[in-house]
Design a protein around this motif. Structure first.
Motif, short mmCIF file in Angstrom:
data_model
loop_
_atom_site.label_atom_id
_atom_site.label_comp_id
_atom_site.label_asym_id
_atom_site.label_seq_id
_atom_site.Cartn_x
_atom_site.Cartn_y
_atom_site.Cartn_z
N LEU A 429 57.95 25.71 41.06
CA LEU A 429 56.71 26.39 40.67
C LEU A 429 57.02 27.81 40.19
O LEU A 429 57.99 28.42 40.65
N PHE A 430 56.16 28.29 39.31
CA PHE A 430 56.21 29.69 38.88
C PHE A 430 55.23 30.49 39.73
O PHE A 430 54.18 29.97 40.13
N TYR A 431 55.58 31.75 39.97
CA TYR A 431 54.71 32.64 40.75
C TYR A 431 54.32 33.79 39.84
O TYR A 431 55.17 34.56 39.39
N VAL A 432 53.01 33.86 39.55
CA VAL A 432 52.57 34.68 38.42
C VAL A 432 51.54 35.73 38.84
O VAL A 432 50.45 35.38 39.34
N PRO A 433 51.87 37.02 38.65
CA PRO A 433 50.91 38.10 38.91
C PRO A 433 49.86 38.10 37.82
O PRO A 433 50.19 37.92 36.64
N LEU A 434 48.59 38.31 38.18
CA LEU A 434 47.51 38.14 37.21
C LEU A 434 46.51 39.30 37.20
O LEU A 434 46.28 39.95 38.22
N ASN A 435 45.90 39.47 36.02
CA ASN A 435 44.73 40.32 35.88
C ASN A 435 43.52 39.40 35.75
O ASN A 435 43.64 38.29 35.23
N HIS A 436 42.38 39.91 36.21
CA HIS A 436 41.16 39.12 36.03
C HIS A 436 40.10 40.07 35.49
O HIS A 436 39.16 40.45 36.17
N GLY A 467 34.53 38.42 40.08
CA GLY A 467 34.07 39.65 40.72
C GLY A 467 35.19 40.56 41.21
O GLY A 467 34.93 41.61 41.79
N VAL A 468 36.42 40.16 40.99
CA VAL A 468 37.58 40.98 41.35
C VAL A 468 38.39 41.22 40.09
O VAL A 468 38.12 40.63 39.05
N MET A 469 39.40 42.08 40.19
CA MET A 469 40.18 42.46 38.99
C MET A 469 41.51 41.70 38.87
O MET A 469 42.21 41.87 37.88
N GLY A 470 41.90 40.94 39.90
CA GLY A 470 43.24 40.36 39.81
C GLY A 470 43.44 39.11 40.65
O GLY A 470 42.50 38.61 41.30
N GLY A 471 44.66 38.63 40.61
CA GLY A 471 45.01 37.44 41.38
C GLY A 471 46.51 37.20 41.33
O GLY A 471 47.26 37.94 40.66
N ALA A 483 48.94 25.58 40.92
CA ALA A 483 49.15 24.86 42.18
C ALA A 483 48.31 25.52 43.27
O ALA A 483 47.76 24.85 44.13
N TRP A 484 48.22 26.85 43.24
CA TRP A 484 47.28 27.58 44.09
C TRP A 484 46.99 28.92 43.44
O TRP A 484 47.73 29.37 42.56
N TYR A 485 45.89 29.52 43.86
CA TYR A 485 45.43 30.77 43.27
C TYR A 485 44.84 31.64 44.37
O TYR A 485 44.09 31.16 45.20
N LYS A 486 45.23 32.89 44.37
CA LYS A 486 44.79 33.79 45.41
C LYS A 486 44.17 35.00 44.72
O LYS A 486 44.81 35.61 43.87
N LYS A 487 42.94 35.33 45.08
CA LYS A 487 42.28 36.49 44.46
C LYS A 487 42.87 37.79 45.00
O LYS A 487 43.27 37.86 46.16
N GLU A 488 42.85 38.83 44.17
CA GLU A 488 43.22 40.18 44.60
C GLU A 488 42.16 41.14 44.08
O GLU A 488 41.60 40.93 43.01
N LYS A 489 41.91 42.19 44.87
CA LYS A 489 40.89 43.16 44.48
C LYS A 489 41.20 43.77 43.12
O LYS A 489 40.34 43.90 42.27
N PHE A 490 42.48 44.16 42.92
CA PHE A 490 42.89 44.78 41.67
C PHE A 490 43.90 43.88 40.95
O PHE A 490 44.49 42.98 41.56
N SER A 491 44.11 44.16 39.68
CA SER A 491 45.17 43.49 38.92
C SER A 491 46.47 43.57 39.72
O SER A 491 46.75 44.61 40.33
N VAL A 492 47.23 42.49 39.73
CA VAL A 492 48.55 42.57 40.37
C VAL A 492 49.52 43.08 39.29
O VAL A 492 49.86 42.36 38.35
N GLY A 521 50.37 29.72 49.23
CA GLY A 521 49.79 31.03 48.90
C GLY A 521 49.28 31.78 50.12
O GLY A 521 48.78 32.89 50.01
N LYS A 522 49.41 31.17 51.28
CA LYS A 522 48.92 31.81 52.52
C LYS A 522 49.69 33.11 52.78
O LYS A 522 50.91 33.15 52.67
#
Ligand code: PQQ
Length: 599
Positions: A429-436, A467-471, A483-492, A521-522
């Motif tokens: 799997l790839f592990y990818v920092p995201l903006n939302h 409603g958040v800026m990242g994941g 495969a899984w997605y985890k929200k983050e308050k800000f862009s990662v 993703g836990k």
């Protein structure tokens, strides 16, 4: 394998920014695992004395750790055998005025190592080779012309006997290129422009021979006047495409811009990450947005901006090139990393683009295998046609001069910006920092003045539908699915590190370094560092013990407005409004530090 590639096999060291030629950010070290990570503690820290964004990562070569700070790009070599004392340091002298040219904060993405030398790409375009043992300068050379508004923020990359480096200036109408220098003496081996005639883009008759439709003259036909107000483009089906054509780096810029031919001021910056397949002898990288951000003044596909290239390391000639976002209308600057991996005996490459699609290609031929939305909020295109490679743009989100188009997702900084993803051959799997983040984008007319910002759009940015800026997500590169997605308050805005114990690390703008379970993703562990993290975590071993290291110091595009104290929402290319709340967690400007953790 050359000497450097052999060194990359030793997981106690971390000898290139993304760990290895494949750029997978993956380590086989497994001492820090899910069971004991609760005991992971700060081992030591080092304050850099420099405020502003600290991107990139330290390198560990033998018993020495090397890293560079944000402008003025000071370099330190710390002795891991002798209480982390400074072995040597190198403080470049740069004209401070270069700072005003950097679009997205005073960042550098780190050092490179090879042939006993440490390579620093200064922000002012000077590339320096330092003796890794002493810090003495061996050679230097000037890569770009700051008088034209060109700068350099990328990390240099060493592949075999070449040092490869890029160019920033997509917001200044710079005609960018990638340059390879001979590692021994800094002489130029080759230079490949992103736009212009084939002779200067280093394209010959075999280019795209496996996918000749990538070399089509135009991939869209005009609907209601093409890129004029109210008009749009329709993707041409494969049987209507005309290919292969020559000199597309000239012919797909249909009108002169400002003071020159469009392609002569066409951007196509190369400030991202590069990878290398030593068996194929191919270098992979991609080019940035076409200048200017107002698409109406540059009708055509604007090749070869927004393109993944595979080039021969020795000659620089391109074997293939695939344009991800023809005729960009949103600044989906495509410089993000391309990670090399294998599945079912096939040599693959995956690229997580700013435009919101996750791509997997055959890296020998360039054939497009998978192109899927990384998150359903992506709305500028409904999908990518695998047969042609052409995105189906949604005309609702096409941008035109003096029209403020609202609700475009993702925002210009993409579903993912430069922060590099990691790939675990263990979980596949790839592990990818995201903006939302979504945006309103209004192209405007701008006058060109050499060396002055030449942007051509006003934008505002705000959280996407979650409603958040990242994941942060795990991505299956064959299925083109999360495969899984985890929200983050800000862009990662930090890179990812994957390890063989199925522990994955990343940092956040609200000052966490986090570890998560690679399979679910836990969250397993987190630590509050001194400032937001825009650097890339790494791991190394010393005297039998595994360590994790990361630079902190908020900045980059997300942090630039805060660092400069800008308060008008559109300032910092829209970052001031979008990332206001960062002030609740960070001092402005953010202070830089190196943080090292061990059990
Ligand atoms: O077109 C360019 O030349 C250019 C340069 C840079 C840079 O050098 O940092 C960035 C961008 N564009 C850009 O579009 C962007 O989103 C961006 C983010 C960052 C960062 O470090 O956070 N740099 C840049």
């Amino acid at each position: 394998a050359d000497d450097l590639e052999k060194l990359m096999q030793d997981d106690n060291q971390w000898v290139s920014q993304r760990k290895n030629y494949a750029s997978n950010g993956y380590s086989k070290l497994s001492q820090i695992n899910k069971a004991n990570i609760k005991n992971l503690k700060a081992a030591w820290t080092f304050a850099t004395g420099v405020n502003r964004g600290h991107e990139g990562a330290p390198l560990v070569i033998g018993d020495t750790m090397y890293f560079a700070t944000a402008f003025p790009n000071n370099v330190y070599a710390l002795d891991l055998n002798n209480e982390e004392k400074i072995k040597w340091s190198y403080f470049p002298k740069q004209d401070p005025s270069v700072q005003a040219l950097l679009c997205c904060d005073n960042v550098t993405r780190g050092l490179a190592y090879g042939d006993g030398k440490i390579f620093l790409q200064q922000n002012d375009g000077v590339l320096v080779a330092l003796d890794a043992k002493t810090g003495a300068k061996v050679w230097d050379t000037t890569v770009v012309d700051v008088k034209q508004g060109a700068t350099t923020t990328n990390a240099p990359h060493v592949f075999k006997d070449k040092v490869i480096t890029g160019c920033s200036g997509g917001e200044y109408g710079v005609r960018c290129y990638l340059t390879a220098y001979n590692i021994k003496d800094g002489s130029i081996a080759w230079r490949a422009y992103s736009t212009g005639p084939d002779t200067e883009v280093l394209i010959d008759k075999d280019f795209n021979k496996d996918n000749p439709h990538y070399s089509a003259l135009s991939v869209y036909e005009d609907v209601n006047g093409g890129n004029k107000e109210g008009g749009s483009y329709k993707a041409l089906p494969k049987d209507k495409l005309k290919f292969p054509e020559k000199d597309l780096g000239v012919k797909t810029w249909l009108k002169p811009q400002a003071t020159k031919n469009g392609w002569e001021q066409g951007g196509g910056a190369t400030w991202g990450w590069y990878s290398y397949d030593s068996a194929l002898n191919l270098v992979y990288y991609s080019t940035g947005n076409p200048s200017v951000w107002n698409p109406d003044v540059r009708p055509g596909d604007n090749k070869w901006s927004m393109t993944i290239f595979a080039r021969d390391l020795d000659t620089g000639f391109a074997k293939w090139g695939y344009q991800l976002t023809p005729h960009d209308e949103w600044d989906f600057d495509a410089v993000n990393e391309t990670i090399l991996w294998e599945a079912d005996g096939k040599k693959l490459a995956s690229h997580f683009d700013r435009n919101g699609f996750g791509y997997t290609l055959n890296r020998e031929t360039g054939k497009l295998l998978v192109a899927e939305k990384m998150h359903p909020f992506v709305n500028w295109a409904t999908g990518i046609d695998l047969a042609t490679g052409i995105p189906h743009k949604d005309p609702k989100f096409s941008t035109h001069e003096d029209v403020n188009v609202t609700g475009i997702c993702p925002a210009a900084l993409g579903v993912k910006d430069q922060q590099p993803a990691a790939y675990s051959p263990k979980t596949k799997l790839f592990y990818v920092p995201l903006n939302h983040v979504c945006m309103d984008y209004e192209p405007v007319e701008v006058k060109y003045v050499a060396g002055q910002p030449w942007v051509g759009a006003t934008l505002s940015m705000y959280p996407g539908p979650d409603g958040v800026m990242g994941g942060f997500m795990a991505w299956d590169g064959l299925k083109g699915k999360q495969a899984w997605y985890k929200k983050e308050k800000f862009s990662v805005w930090s890179g990812a590190l994957a390890t063989a114990s199925d522990v994955v690390f990343y940092g956040t703008l609200d000052r966490w370094l986090k570890a998560v379970d690679a399979k679910s993703g836990k969250e397993l562990w987190k630590f509050r560092v001194g400032s937001g993290v825009v650097g890339n975590p790494i791991t190394y071993g010393h005297k039998g013990k595994q360590y994790v290291a990361v630079l902190s110091g908020i900045g980059g595009w997300a942090g630039v407005a805060m660092n400069l104290g800008l308060t008008n929402d559109n300032d910092g290319l829209g970052a001031a409004g979008g990332y206001k709340e960062l002030k609740e967690w960070n001092a402005a400007p953010g202070g830089g530090a190196l943080n090292v953790f061990g059990l």
